[in-house]
Design a protein around this motif. Sequence first.
Motif, PDB file in Angstrom:
ATOM      1  N   GLY A  53      78.348  87.704  62.883  1.00 21.12           N
ATOM      2  CA  GLY A  53      77.177  87.261  62.128  1.00 21.12           C
ATOM      3  C   GLY A  53      77.175  85.756  61.916  1.00 21.12           C
ATOM      4  O   GLY A  53      78.200  85.070  62.063  1.00 21.12           O
ATOM      5  N   PHE A  54      76.005  85.246  61.578  1.00 16.74           N
ATOM      6  CA  PHE A  54      75.806  83.802  61.480  1.00 16.74           C
ATOM      7  C   PHE A  54      76.719  83.159  60.441  1.00 16.74           C
ATOM      8  O   PHE A  54      77.368  82.148  60.710  1.00 16.74           O
ATOM      9  CB  PHE A  54      74.344  83.500  61.154  1.00 16.74           C
ATOM     10  CG  PHE A  54      74.082  82.053  60.913  1.00 16.74           C
ATOM     11  CD1 PHE A  54      74.093  81.141  61.962  1.00 16.74           C
ATOM     12  CD2 PHE A  54      73.837  81.581  59.624  1.00 16.74           C
ATOM     13  CE1 PHE A  54      73.855  79.797  61.736  1.00 16.74           C
ATOM     14  CE2 PHE A  54      73.604  80.233  59.396  1.00 16.74           C
ATOM     15  CZ  PHE A  54      73.614  79.341  60.457  1.00 16.74           C
ATOM     16  N   THR A  55      76.800  83.772  59.255  1.00 18.14           N
ATOM     17  CA  THR A  55      77.573  83.173  58.159  1.00 18.14           C
ATOM     18  C   THR A  55      79.046  83.019  58.550  1.00 18.14           C
ATOM     19  O   THR A  55      79.665  81.975  58.308  1.00 18.14           O
ATOM     20  CB  THR A  55      77.459  84.035  56.885  1.00 18.14           C
ATOM     21  OG1 THR A  55      76.125  84.536  56.797  1.00 18.14           O
ATOM     22  CG2 THR A  55      77.772  83.245  55.653  1.00 18.14           C
ATOM     23  N   ALA A  56      79.592  84.066  59.163  1.00 11.50           N
ATOM     24  CA  ALA A  56      81.006  84.037  59.546  1.00 11.50           C
ATOM     25  C   ALA A  56      81.259  82.967  60.612  1.00 11.50           C
ATOM     26  O   ALA A  56      82.235  82.206  60.537  1.00 11.50           O
ATOM     27  CB  ALA A  56      81.423  85.405  60.052  1.00 11.50           C
ATOM     28  N   TRP A  57      80.363  82.887  61.613  1.00 13.76           N
ATOM     29  CA  TRP A  57      80.521  81.874  62.653  1.00 13.76           C
ATOM     30  C   TRP A  57      80.396  80.474  62.068  1.00 13.76           C
ATOM     31  O   TRP A  57      81.152  79.564  62.421  1.00 13.76           O
ATOM     32  CB  TRP A  57      79.468  82.066  63.753  1.00 13.76           C
ATOM     33  CG  TRP A  57      79.926  83.039  64.794  1.00 13.76           C
ATOM     34  CD1 TRP A  57      79.539  84.327  64.914  1.00 13.76           C
ATOM     35  CD2 TRP A  57      80.860  82.798  65.855  1.00 13.76           C
ATOM     36  NE1 TRP A  57      80.172  84.915  65.982  1.00 13.76           N
ATOM     37  CE2 TRP A  57      80.990  84.004  66.577  1.00 13.76           C
ATOM     38  CE3 TRP A  57      81.599  81.695  66.260  1.00 13.76           C
ATOM     39  CZ2 TRP A  57      81.826  84.136  67.681  1.00 13.76           C
ATOM     40  CZ3 TRP A  57      82.437  81.819  67.366  1.00 13.76           C
ATOM     41  CH2 TRP A  57      82.541  83.028  68.053  1.00 13.76           C
ATOM     42  N   HIS A  58      79.435  80.318  61.169  1.00 15.32           N
ATOM     43  CA  HIS A  58      79.232  79.017  60.535  1.00 15.32           C
ATOM     44  C   HIS A  58      80.481  78.600  59.771  1.00 15.32           C
ATOM     45  O   HIS A  58      80.946  77.466  59.870  1.00 15.32           O
ATOM     46  CB  HIS A  58      78.006  79.081  59.616  1.00 15.32           C
ATOM     47  CG  HIS A  58      77.456  77.739  59.289  1.00 15.32           C
ATOM     48  ND1 HIS A  58      77.885  77.026  58.203  1.00 15.32           N
ATOM     49  CD2 HIS A  58      76.528  76.979  59.920  1.00 15.32           C
ATOM     50  CE1 HIS A  58      77.235  75.872  58.169  1.00 15.32           C
ATOM     51  NE2 HIS A  58      76.410  75.814  59.205  1.00 15.32           N
ATOM     52  N   ALA A  59      81.048  79.563  59.021  1.00 15.05           N
ATOM     53  CA  ALA A  59      82.256  79.273  58.249  1.00 15.05           C
ATOM     54  C   ALA A  59      83.433  78.969  59.185  1.00 15.05           C
ATOM     55  O   ALA A  59      84.310  78.159  58.863  1.00 15.05           O
ATOM     56  CB  ALA A  59      82.596  80.462  57.351  1.00 15.05           C
ATOM     57  N   PHE A  60      83.431  79.617  60.355  1.00 12.84           N
ATOM     58  CA  PHE A  60      84.521  79.390  61.320  1.00 12.84           C
ATOM     59  C   PHE A  60      84.495  77.964  61.864  1.00 12.84           C
ATOM     60  O   PHE A  60      85.531  77.322  62.027  1.00 12.84           O
ATOM     61  CB  PHE A  60      84.382  80.397  62.468  1.00 12.84           C
ATOM     62  CG  PHE A  60      85.483  80.302  63.491  1.00 12.84           C
ATOM     63  CD1 PHE A  60      86.695  80.943  63.289  1.00 12.84           C
ATOM     64  CD2 PHE A  60      85.293  79.574  64.661  1.00 12.84           C
ATOM     65  CE1 PHE A  60      87.704  80.860  64.227  1.00 12.84           C
ATOM     66  CE2 PHE A  60      86.309  79.484  65.609  1.00 12.84           C
ATOM     67  CZ  PHE A  60      87.515  80.133  65.384  1.00 12.84           C
ATOM     68  N   ILE A  61      83.281  77.470  62.112  1.00  9.34           N
ATOM     69  CA  ILE A  61      83.151  76.185  62.798  1.00  9.34           C
ATOM     70  C   ILE A  61      83.096  75.008  61.832  1.00  9.34           C
ATOM     71  O   ILE A  61      83.529  73.907  62.167  1.00  9.34           O
ATOM     72  CB  ILE A  61      81.905  76.226  63.715  1.00  9.34           C
ATOM     73  CG1 ILE A  61      82.147  77.201  64.864  1.00  9.34           C
ATOM     74  CG2 ILE A  61      81.587  74.847  64.288  1.00  9.34           C
ATOM     75  CD1 ILE A  61      80.928  77.538  65.661  1.00  9.34           C
ATOM     76  N   SER A  62      82.597  75.223  60.597  1.00  7.93           N
ATOM     77  CA  SER A  62      82.309  74.056  59.747  1.00  7.93           C
ATOM     78  C   SER A  62      83.499  73.262  59.199  1.00  7.93           C
ATOM     79  O   SER A  62      83.286  72.103  58.851  1.00  7.93           O
ATOM     80  CB  SER A  62      81.363  74.445  58.613  1.00  7.93           C
ATOM     81  OG  SER A  62      81.777  75.627  58.021  1.00  7.93           O
TER      82      SER A  62
END
Lengths: 131, 115
Positions: free
Chosen positions: B44-53
């Motif tokens: 999901g978007f939130t998890a990917w965002h948290a992974f990359i940020s």
Amino acid sequence: MQKSVNKRLVNRPKNLNLFTIKLPINAVVSILHRVSGIGLFLSIPLILLALQYLVRSEADFIILISWLNTWFVKLVLIGLAWAFFHHFFAGIRHLLQDIHWMTSLNNARLSSRILLWLVGIATIIFAFVIW
Amino acid sequence: MLIQLLTKQYPGMRLWLSQRLTALMMAFYIIALIILLLITQPAGFTAWHAFISPVWFRLATLVFFMCLFIHAWLGVADVLQDYVFNKTLRATMQIGVDALLIAYLFWLMFILWNI
């Protein structure tokens, strides 16, 4: 003696038929290293575009996922995965040869064979995982 | 001896070493990335965002792509030298590749800055 040499010169093939040449396995690995490198270079904009859609917004993320789920994109991804695995493993083979590991002809042929198997297996596993 | 080989007298050695060093750094990044993805398995978007940020991840990604662009530049230059014999055409193509890689770098920085 002179005569036989002349005869050989006369009988020499005059054109280069590429289909009569069989590349040795090390040459196959080498040219595929080059082909996969060019393929990966050409894929850089696709990777950057995917990265952009991955992090820009939730709507873009959903668009990216729906794209990645089409069979056509999956085929392209498998091709890219093959290029990556080949370039990666052949590169490691090169680095090992730089430190003089497995550099005799027979060892180089052996490492080429192992490499082609590894690349094939890795690509098949990747294909199974994404499909 | 090694130091001597890396002086201006032997420019080919510098290119040779750059190609290997960038390759090694990219290999470490990719192996680490695969391990991290297998551990965290973002969905999901939130998890990917948290992974990359995280800043360290974005910096590592920037370094990875800089290595990739240098590595690609060296590789494409080799290929052009081997197959494009017309000097003007080759120089033009090389400038095109240079411009493309610089544009990619700015694009990447734009992506990473705006996360």
